[in-house]
Design a protein around this motif. Structure first.
Motif, mmCIF file in Angstrom:
data_model
loop_
_atom_site.group_PDB
_atom_site.id
_atom_site.type_symbol
_atom_site.label_atom_id
_atom_site.label_comp_id
_atom_site.label_asym_id
_atom_site.label_seq_id
_atom_site.Cartn_x
_atom_site.Cartn_y
_atom_site.Cartn_z
ATOM 1 N N GLY A 1 0.780 -1.223 0.000
ATOM 2 C CA GLY A 1 0.000 0.000 0.000
ATOM 3 C C GLY A 1 0.812 1.273 0.000
ATOM 4 N N VAL A 2 2.048 1.234 0.484
ATOM 5 C CA VAL A 2 2.816 2.463 0.667
ATOM 6 C C VAL A 2 4.122 2.448 -0.127
ATOM 7 N N ILE A 3 4.995 1.489 0.201
ATOM 8 C CA ILE A 3 6.320 1.471 -0.429
ATOM 9 C C ILE A 3 6.203 1.387 -1.949
ATOM 10 N N ALA A 4 5.310 0.511 -2.420
ATOM 11 C CA ALA A 4 5.155 0.369 -3.871
ATOM 12 C C ALA A 4 4.683 1.675 -4.511
ATOM 13 N N SER A 5 3.852 2.445 -3.796
ATOM 14 C CA SER A 5 3.379 3.728 -4.330
ATOM 15 C C SER A 5 4.491 4.772 -4.337
ATOM 16 N N ILE A 6 5.276 4.796 -3.280
ATOM 17 C CA ILE A 6 6.367 5.772 -3.188
ATOM 18 C C ILE A 6 7.356 5.589 -4.333
ATOM 19 N N PHE A 7 7.614 4.337 -4.703
ATOM 20 C CA PHE A 7 8.562 4.071 -5.781
ATOM 21 C C PHE A 7 8.047 4.536 -7.135
ATOM 22 N N GLN A 8 6.765 4.935 -7.192
ATOM 23 C CA GLN A 8 6.201 5.402 -8.446
ATOM 24 C C GLN A 8 5.831 6.888 -8.405
ATOM 25 N N LEU A 9 6.219 7.551 -7.297
ATOM 26 C CA LEU A 9 5.976 8.990 -7.186
ATOM 27 C C LEU A 9 6.997 9.774 -8.011
ATOM 28 N N GLN B 1 11.080 11.616 -15.428
ATOM 29 C CA GLN B 1 10.769 10.250 -15.848
ATOM 30 C C GLN B 1 9.537 9.736 -15.100
ATOM 31 N N LEU B 2 8.819 8.806 -15.721
ATOM 32 C CA LEU B 2 7.647 8.196 -15.086
ATOM 33 C C LEU B 2 8.023 7.017 -14.200
ATOM 34 N N ALA B 3 9.219 6.485 -14.357
ATOM 35 C CA ALA B 3 9.643 5.324 -13.566
ATOM 36 C C ALA B 3 11.162 5.229 -13.595
ATOM 37 N N LEU B 4 11.704 4.413 -12.709
ATOM 38 C CA LEU B 4 13.131 4.118 -12.739
ATOM 39 C C LEU B 4 13.453 3.321 -13.997
ATOM 40 N N PRO B 5 14.728 3.281 -14.415
ATOM 41 C CA PRO B 5 15.100 2.387 -15.507
ATOM 42 C C PRO B 5 14.681 0.957 -15.171
ATOM 43 N N ASN B 6 14.392 0.162 -16.172
ATOM 44 C CA ASN B 6 13.823 -1.170 -15.946
ATOM 45 C C ASN B 6 14.675 -2.048 -15.025
ATOM 46 N N TRP B 7 16.004 -1.997 -15.185
ATOM 47 C CA TRP B 7 16.827 -2.900 -14.370
ATOM 48 C C TRP B 7 16.739 -2.523 -12.895
ATOM 49 N N ILE C 1 0.187 9.856 0.745
ATOM 50 C CA ILE C 1 0.742 9.739 -0.608
ATOM 51 C C ILE C 1 -0.194 10.367 -1.640
ATOM 52 N N TYR C 2 -1.511 10.142 -1.462
ATOM 53 C CA TYR C 2 -2.453 10.754 -2.413
ATOM 54 C C TYR C 2 -2.354 12.285 -2.350
ATOM 55 N N GLY C 3 -2.231 12.799 -1.127
ATOM 56 C CA GLY C 3 -2.114 14.251 -0.983
ATOM 57 C C GLY C 3 -0.845 14.804 -1.602
ATOM 58 N N ILE C 4 0.254 14.078 -1.457
ATOM 59 C CA ILE C 4 1.528 14.590 -1.965
ATOM 60 C C ILE C 4 1.741 14.265 -3.439
ATOM 61 N N SER C 5 0.788 13.533 -4.044
ATOM 62 C CA SER C 5 0.929 13.293 -5.485
ATOM 63 C C SER C 5 0.832 14.605 -6.257
ATOM 64 N N TYR C 6 0.317 15.657 -5.585
ATOM 65 C CA TYR C 6 0.244 16.984 -6.199
ATOM 66 C C TYR C 6 1.484 17.819 -5.880
ATOM 67 N N ASP C 7 2.383 17.256 -5.065
ATOM 68 C CA ASP C 7 3.553 18.004 -4.587
ATOM 69 C C ASP C 7 4.821 17.422 -5.207
ATOM 70 N N GLN C 8 5.739 18.272 -5.600
ATOM 71 C CA GLN C 8 6.973 17.810 -6.228
ATOM 72 C C GLN C 8 8.168 17.875 -5.269
ATOM 73 N N THR C 9 7.923 18.163 -3.995
ATOM 74 C CA THR C 9 9.019 18.235 -3.022
ATOM 75 C C THR C 9 9.235 16.868 -2.374
ATOM 76 N N ASN C 10 10.333 16.764 -1.589
ATOM 77 C CA ASN C 10 10.674 15.492 -0.936
ATOM 78 C C ASN C 10 10.017 15.327 0.434
ATOM 79 N N ALA C 11 9.456 16.401 0.973
ATOM 80 C CA ALA C 11 8.901 16.325 2.329
ATOM 81 C C ALA C 11 7.732 15.350 2.405
ATOM 82 N N GLY C 12 6.936 15.295 1.353
ATOM 83 C CA GLY C 12 5.745 14.451 1.379
ATOM 84 C C GLY C 12 6.061 12.968 1.453
#
Length: 597
Positions: free
Chosen positions: A98-106, A118-124, A233-244
């Motif tokens: 619920g959390v870690i997987a979402s953070i890796f896609q923020l 980028q929308l995601a990390l490099p595949n490897w 995470i939903y709230g900070i999806s609108y934020d581009q800073t690292n604090a969220g």
């Protein structure tokens, strides 16, 4: 046999020669509400269960829906307090999914680790950052088995909590990919300690009537804190800073810290204490958990606590005397192999439900289904986490009403159906490049329903069963082996998930649907039912020699005719299976205790 320490009062239940019965057969039947049966015979002697078919009069404990909400005496309130405090260790998976997987896609996190825009990390890197957690849990589970048997349940939980604090601090920092991988491995190690520690402690202190529900407390608390972080995470999806995202990761500090402080007042497991020769301490803990009086070093147990002590003593003594607390006992006997089959297979099923694609790559799946708005994707994840909070509570409660087998089969059956629907939508529409918002909405709806039902019915039972099926001496070792298999298979499916999805597209869901069908059939034909019986009665379910000893110690009619006593106080010539709980699987029968002697 070890003598009781000075100051221990109450009935002397130690076997001398042939096992002494601590109470009459009739009184035990009255206490446990279990009917005593007579085994039919023919000219050859006793007729075994597999020769005469299932025993329809076998003892059952029937729980009504509201039974667990009644009878809140002081021992029950104490057990619930202890287990709720320890359940803050979480189940690992809920927060992970619920959390870690979402953070890796923020986008903010991806930019922080060096890939802005980028929308995601490099595949490897994407293939490693999620699955490597499973390798950590694999190693942690193995090490935890040693700590559980050597230093106890409380120490194991404390080490797991400390590891969780350190791994969380590293993830909050996240200066580079190497530190992230290190944090992920350490996080997995901590869950290996916490998962095994809590589940084993929970089944060892719980009453037989609510063992399923209380073992799911870690799932419930994990879902709650996962929902809290997912909302952030939903709230900070609108934020581009690292604090969220750092705030969301830091949520883990809260339950881990509370659990570590709570351990100061939490008693050690009575079964662990007895196995280490600390009988007086064991009886004191039993008095707190099930009722009794403690005056200095004098302990008088309630009837329920005395019954727990009788059975526990008989099973542990038998296991230690016959070497059934060694690693080799996991496969040395038929009963051992059967228990290991159930534990390993049940722990490995989750890896084949399509979760490996959804958990770490759900933004890719949603985009393929036509849902491209990032905020909508994270909003769906938050709604899903909210549903898991409810599902975990209901599903855990139903474990003691409907049973373990029913929960498994509902979860696996609905997953198979939902995956077929998702596969059909993907093959018929999305893979052809057709933009169909109605189909996309249908795909996501089926996905949410599937995972709600999965968390409700599968998640509460998957971590319970491996702790239930093994004896006290094998519980940590057996669970560790099952955990190794689970995490090994999990790593393989998670690591291959992304290339598999890219190459198979819609057929990915069909593949996993077939896997769920196979798992359903395994449970239907081979799994026993363990609800409503004590851990020591589970020994009888699997036909271990300790089960015979437990039956005699409790004063129940012996599973073995006492025509001649062996040096163990058991007759090794004739076996009867009267009053054995009905756990005859369709097509699979209980092994006979004489084969272990």
């Amino acid at each position: 046999m070890r003598p009781p320490p000075d100051g221990v009062v109450g009935r002397d239940l130690r076997p001398r020669g042939p096992l002494r019965r601590s109470r009459t057969v009739d009184s035990f039947a009255e206490e446990s509400s279990i009917p005593l049966l007579t085994t039919p015979t023919d000219e050859r002697g006793p007729v075994l269960d597999h020769e005469r078919g299932a025993d329809t009069n076998a003892p059952k404990v029937s729980m009504k829906f509201f039974d667990n909400l009644r009878g809140w005496d002081k021992p029950k309130r104490y057990r619930y307090f202890v287990l709720l405090a320890l359940s803050l260790s979480g189940d690992g998976w809920s927060y992970e999914a619920g959390v870690i997987a979402s953070i890796f896609q923020l986008p903010a996190w991806i930019a922080h680790v060096g890939y802005p825009g980028q929308l995601a990390l490099p595949n490897w890197q994407n293939q490693w950052v999620g699955p490597v957690y499973s390798l950590g849990q694999l190693v942690g589970g193995l090490i935890a088995a040693f700590f559980l048997d050597t230093f106890g349940r409380r120490m194991t939980l404390a080490i797991g909590g400390i590891c969780m604090e350190v791994s969380t601090a590293l993830l909050v920092w996240s200066p580079n990919f190497g530190v992230i991988i290190t944090a992920r491995v350490l996080e997995g190690v901590s869950i290996g300690f916490l998962l095994l520690g809590y589940q084993i402690y929970a089944v060892e202190v719980a009453a037989k009537e609510d063992r399923g529900f209380v073992s799911s407390f870690s799932l419930i608390t994990g879902n709650f804190f996962g929902f809290l972080a997912a909302g952030i995470i939903y709230g900070i999806s609108y934020d581009q800073t690292n604090a969220g995202w750092r705030t969301a990761v830091s949520i883990t500090f809260i339950p881990a810290t509370i659990m570590l402080v709570s351990l100061i007042w939490i008693p050690e497991s009575p079964r662990y204490l007895y196995s280490k020769g600390k009988e007086l301490e064991c009886r004191k803990v039993l008095a707190k958990l099930y009722g009794g009086t403690i005056v200095g070093d004098e302990v008088q147990l309630s009837e329920l606590a005395e019954t727990q002590h009788d059975a526990m003593m008989a099973a542990i003594d038998w296991d230690q005397k016959h070497g059934q607390d060694k690693w080799s006992a996991l496969w040395k006997t038929k009963a051992g192999r059967y228990r290991s089959f159930v534990a390993i297979s049940s722990q490995s099923m989750w890896a084949w439900n399509g979760q490996s694609v959804f958990t770490y790559y759900y933004t890719k799946v949603f985009r393929a289904a036509g849902i491209t708005n990032t905020h909508v994707q994270f909003g769906i994840s938050s709604v899903q986490n909210a549903s898991w909070c409810i599902g975990g509570i209901v599903g855990g409660y139903l474990l003691d009403i409907w049973g373990r087998r029913t929960n498994y089969m509902i979860a696996l059956g609905q997953a198979c159906i939902c995956l077929i629907i998702q596969g059909a939508l993907t093959l018929g529409i999305f893979d052809k490049g057709i933009v169909n918002h109605a189909a996309g909405a249908g795909f996501v709806t089926v996905y949410i329903i599937q995972w709600f039902l999965w968390v409700m019915f599968f998640s509460p039972v998957v971590n319970l069963l491996p702790a239930e099926v093994y004896s006290a001496g094998l519980r940590a070792r057996g669970y560790a082996v099952a955990n190794v298999a689970s995490m090994g298979v999990g790593f393989a499916t998670q690591y291959s998930a992304l290339p598999m999805y890219y190459s198979m597209h819609g057929w990915t869901w069909i593949f996993f649907a077939v896997c769920m069908l196979i798992a359903f059939l395994v449970v239907f034909f081979f799994y026993p039912e363990t609800k409503g019986i004590t851990l020591e009665e589970v020994e009888i379910v699997f036909g271990s020699g300790a089960g015979v000893y437990v039956r005699q110690a409790l004063g129940r009619r012996s599973s073995v005719h006492e025509s001649g006593d062996s040096e163990d106080g058991l007759d090794g010539n004739a076996v009867t299976l009267n009053a054995v709980p009905k756990v005859v699987k369709r097509g699979f029968h209980v092994e006979h205790a004489v084969e272990e002697l």
